[in-house]
Design an enzyme around this catalytic site. Sequence first.
Site, mmCIF file in Angstrom:
data_model
loop_
_atom_site.group_PDB
_atom_site.id
_atom_site.type_symbol
_atom_site.label_atom_id
_atom_site.label_comp_id
_atom_site.label_asym_id
_atom_site.label_seq_id
_atom_site.Cartn_x
_atom_site.Cartn_y
_atom_site.Cartn_z
ATOM 1 N N TYR A 57 0.826 -1.194 0.000
ATOM 2 C CA TYR A 57 0.000 0.000 0.000
ATOM 3 C C TYR A 57 0.870 1.257 0.000
ATOM 4 O O TYR A 57 1.361 1.711 1.042
ATOM 5 C CB TYR A 57 -0.921 0.021 1.225
ATOM 6 C CG TYR A 57 -1.858 -1.165 1.334
ATOM 7 C CD1 TYR A 57 -2.200 -1.932 0.222
ATOM 8 C CD2 TYR A 57 -2.397 -1.534 2.564
ATOM 9 C CE1 TYR A 57 -3.054 -3.028 0.327
ATOM 10 C CE2 TYR A 57 -3.263 -2.615 2.678
ATOM 11 C CZ TYR A 57 -3.576 -3.361 1.558
ATOM 12 O OH TYR A 57 -4.420 -4.439 1.674
ATOM 13 N N HIS A 142 0.371 -12.143 1.403
ATOM 14 C CA HIS A 142 -0.381 -11.205 0.576
ATOM 15 C C HIS A 142 -0.506 -11.699 -0.865
ATOM 16 O O HIS A 142 0.462 -11.737 -1.608
ATOM 17 C CB HIS A 142 0.304 -9.835 0.593
ATOM 18 C CG HIS A 142 -0.601 -8.705 0.223
ATOM 19 N ND1 HIS A 142 -0.195 -7.402 0.198
ATOM 20 C CD2 HIS A 142 -1.927 -8.689 -0.137
ATOM 21 C CE1 HIS A 142 -1.211 -6.625 -0.148
ATOM 22 N NE2 HIS A 142 -2.260 -7.399 -0.371
#
Length: 327
Positions: A57, A142
Site C-alpha cells: 500500500y 499477501h
Amino acid sequence: MRAHALPRRPTVRLTELGFGGAQGGNLYRATTDEEFAAAIDTAWEGGLRYYDTAPHYGLGLSERRIGAALRSRPRDEYVVSTKVGRLLVPSPPDAHRRDPEGFDVAADHRRVWDFSRDGVLRSLESSLARTGLDRVDVVYLHDPDDHWEQAATEAVPALVELRDQGVVGAIGAGMNQSHLLTRFVRETDVDVVMCAGRYTLLEQGALADLLPAAQERGVGVVVAGVYNSGLLSRDRPPADATYNYRQAPPELIDRARRIADVCGSYGVTLPQAALAFVRRHPAVVSTVVGLRTGGQVTQSLARSDADVPAALWPALRAAGLLAPVAA
C-alpha cells in the site's frame, strides 16, 4: 499440515469493524498526512482497535502513517496486521515516475514477489522498521495466488516459527479469492484468513468452500472488500460504479440496484445491509473497510451501528438476490 490439529480461533482479538489502510498509501489519489492521521484519530475515538496495512500500500507509505498515528497509544489496546510476500526493493532510476500499481506515490521502490523463509523474515523486519512498532499482531501472506507451493512450504512454516516464538500473534493469508484460501485453511496451520470481495451481499461464492472449512477448522475469517470495490458503497449504485477495481458490468449494477430496492423497503440502505450481512456468518470475526478521512470513518461507524431487520434476509432470498443457504 494440520490434519490433526485442534481447531482454534485467532489468538488476537479483532474489533467487529476494522480500519483498512490502503487509502493511507494514496490508493488512486493523494491523501495528506494530516487527513489520514485525523481518520485514525476518529477511528480510535469511535472504538476501532483493528488496523490493517501492507508494504504494497503506497510502497510502505501506509505502514509508516499507521505506525506514526498509533505509536503514542497504549500498545496492548490495538491490533495491527500487515502482510508479507512482496519485498520492496529500492529503484532510484524510477523515482521520477508514479507507482504503476494504482498508488499516487513515487515509484522509488519496486515490488518483488518472495514467499521464501528469508523473504518473509526480511519483509517483516522492514515492516517493523517502517511502522516503528515493537510487534505486528497478525501477519498475512499477501495474494499468493501464483505462489502456492512456496507460500505453503516455506512462508507458512516461517510464520509458524515466529508465532511459536511469540514474535507475532496470529498468521494467515489474504486474497481476492476463496478457493486457495480454503486450501490454506485445510492444509496449513493458519489462524485467520482475509477474504476480499468473495463473500458480500452481492456474491457469496465463499459459502461453497472457505466459510464451512473455516468453521470446521476453527479459523477466523476477516471479510474485506465488503462493498465489492464500490458497487455496494452507495445507497443507489450509479451507472459508473466499480466492481473488482473496474467498471461494473450492467447486469451487476442492475442486481445491486434490485438489492438496494429491497433494502429500502425495510428502511435500510445498501451499505448498511452490506456490512450487516457478512457479520451474520459465525466464521466471520471482523470486517475491514478501507478508510481515508475522518468523515468516512464517521460514516462507516454509523453504517456499522444501523439496526437491520432480520426480515430483510429472507426477503432477499425470496427475490433471488441471496444464495438460498446464505445466513
